[in-house]
Design a protein around this motif. Structure first.
Motif, PDB file in Angstrom:
ATOM      1  N   HIS A  11       1.088  -1.098  -0.140  1.00  0.00           N
ATOM      2  CA  HIS A  11       0.023  -0.015   0.271  1.00  0.00           C
ATOM      3  C   HIS A  11       1.120   1.132   0.106  1.00  0.00           C
ATOM      4  CE1 HIS A  11      -3.363  -2.643   0.981  1.00  0.00           C
ATOM      5  NE2 HIS A  11      -2.913  -3.156   1.943  1.00  0.00           N
ATOM      6  N   SER A  12       0.536   2.159  -0.789  1.00  0.00           N
ATOM      7  CA  SER A  12       1.307   3.410  -0.875  1.00  0.00           C
ATOM      8  C   SER A  12       0.581   4.637  -1.657  1.00  0.00           C
ATOM      9  CB  SER A  12       2.856   3.021  -1.776  1.00  0.00           C
ATOM     10  OG  SER A  12       3.786   4.130  -1.777  1.00  0.00           O
ATOM     11  N   THR A  13       1.069   5.874  -1.147  1.00  0.00           N
ATOM     12  CA  THR A  13       0.716   6.912  -1.757  1.00  0.00           C
ATOM     13  C   THR A  13       1.317   7.060  -3.283  1.00  0.00           C
ATOM     14  OG1 THR A  13       2.340   8.182  -0.808  1.00  0.00           O
ATOM     15  CG2 THR A  13       0.088   8.331   0.188  1.00  0.00           C
ATOM     16  N   GLN A  14       2.374   6.213  -3.409  1.00  0.00           N
ATOM     17  CA  GLN A  14       3.230   6.453  -4.837  1.00  0.00           C
ATOM     18  C   GLN A  14       3.026   5.092  -5.465  1.00  0.00           C
ATOM     19  OE1 GLN A  14       4.926   8.896  -6.038  1.00  0.00           O
ATOM     20  NE2 GLN A  14       5.131  10.282  -4.040  1.00  0.00           N
ATOM     21  N   ALA A  15       2.049   4.968  -6.559  1.00  0.00           N
ATOM     22  CA  ALA A  15       1.866   3.835  -7.251  1.00  0.00           C
ATOM     23  C   ALA A  15       3.025   3.006  -7.803  1.00  0.00           C
ATOM     24  CB  ALA A  15       0.836   4.070  -8.351  1.00  0.00           C
TER      25      ALA A  15
END
Length: 272
Positions: free
Chosen positions: A187-191
Motif C-alpha cells: 500500500h502506498s501513496t506512490q503507485a
C-alpha cells in the motif's frame, strides 16, 4: 503503524479505486484523486485512555484529525471514538507473535552523489511482520495556499508541473515481510512503489552516543547509480517485542462470562 512515541497512518481508496499511474501520467480527475490521499506520521501523547497527535509531517496541508482519540482495547480489537461523536474506528492487531518493534524519526535524506536534499522529516516504523515509511517533502508548500484543501489546488491555475513535483515529493508506504528477507510494499501513496522493497536491509549504522542511525544505500535513477543516505533519531529499538493479541480478564469477569455464555456466546465466532 505504532512505535512508542510515533504513529504512521495511511488512508487510501479501495485497491480497485486507486490511481495506478504516477502523477505525471494522470489526467486532472486522477490528480484530484491523488491529492485526496492521506499519509502522515506524528508524535503521540497518551493521557489515560486518550491519544493525541502533534508535529510530524503529512501529505495533506491541513490537519484532518485535530481532535484526540478515545481508545479502548478488547482482545485484538481497539475501538477509537471521536470526542465529538462523529465517527468510530475499529482497529485490528496485525502482528501477533514476537518480533521487532522499531520506530525511527527521519531527520533528512541526502543524495550524497549530488548533495541534494531529497526529503526532510519522516519516520520508519517496524511492527513485527509489518513496516511503514514516511518521507516528507524537502521544502514546505508555499504559504499563500494555507487554509485550503490540497485537492483544491487543481483550481489554482498559477501552479505548474514544477509545483506539483514538489507536492508529490512525499511518500507514505506500508509493507509486509520480515528483517531477514525484507519488506515488500503493498500500500502506498506512490503507485510506482507498489511491489518493491520498502527499504534496503544493508547499510545501517548505529551511533549510540548521538542516539542516531544512518542508512546508506545505492539508488538507480535515469541509468545512473547514486548514493543516498538517511539519518534517523531512534525512538524505539526492541528486537523482540511480544505483540499480545489478547487482553486480560479478571477471575470475576471470566466467571460472569461463563455463566452468561449461553446468551453472550449464542452467535459467538472465534477469529484466529
Amino acid at each position: 503503524m505504532q512505535g512508542r512515541n510515533l504513529t504512521i497512518d495511511l488512508r487510501l481508496p479501495k485497491v480497485e479505486d486507486q490511481v495506478k499511474e504516477t502523477w505525471e501520467a494522470c489526467n486532472q480527475e486522477e490528480i484530484y484523486e491523488l491529492l485526496n490521499y492521506e499519509g502522515w506520521y506524528a508524535d503521540t501523547l497518551w493521557e489515560n485512555d486518550i491519544l493525541s497527535w502533534s508535529g510530524g509531517t503529512s501529505f495533506q496541508i491541513h490537519n484532518r484529525w485535530p481532535e484526540p482519540a478515545i481508545l479502548n482495547r478488547v482482545g485484538d480489537c481497539m475501538m477509537e471514538y471521536s470526542p465529538n461523536n462523529t465517527y468510530v474506528e475499529d482497529w485490528r492487531l496485525k502482528s501477533r507473535t514476537e518480533g521487532p518493534l522499531v520506530s525511527l524519526r527521519l531527520i533528512e535524506e541526502i543524495n550524497l552523489t549530488t548533495g541534494e536534499c531529497r526529503h526532510r522529516d519522516g519516520a520508519l516504523i517496524i511492527n513485527g511482520d509489518w513496516a511503514g515509511l514516511v518521507l516528507g517533502r524537502a521544502d514546505d508548500i508555499i504559504s499563500d495556499i494555507k487554509g485550503i484543501q490540497l485537492r483544491d489546488l487543481l483550481s489554482q491555475k498559477q501552479y505548474d508541473s514544477g509545483f506539483y513535483k514538489q507536492v508529490f515529493n512525499f511518500e507514505t508506504s506500508v509493507a509486509q515481510g520480515d528483517l531477514n528477507s525484507g519488506y515488500t510494499i503493498n500500500h502506498s501513496t506512490q503507485a510506482s512503489r507498489l511491489e518493491t522493497s520498502l527499504f534496503c536491509l544493508d547499510g545501517f549504522e548505529i551511533d549510540k552516543e548521538k542516539n542516531e542511525i544512518t542508512h546508506t544505500f545505492e539508488y538507480s535513477h535515469e541509468d545512473k547509480n547514486e548514493t543516498i543516505q538517511r539519518r534517523f533519531v531512534i525512538d524505539t529499538f526492541e528486537p523482540a517485542f511480544h505483540y499480545q493479541p489478547t487482553t486480560v480478564m479478571t477471575k470475576e469477569s471470566q466467571r460472569w462470562f461463563e455463566e452468561e455464555r449461553q446468551t453472550l456466546g449464542r452467535y459467538l465466532e472465534i477469529i484466529n
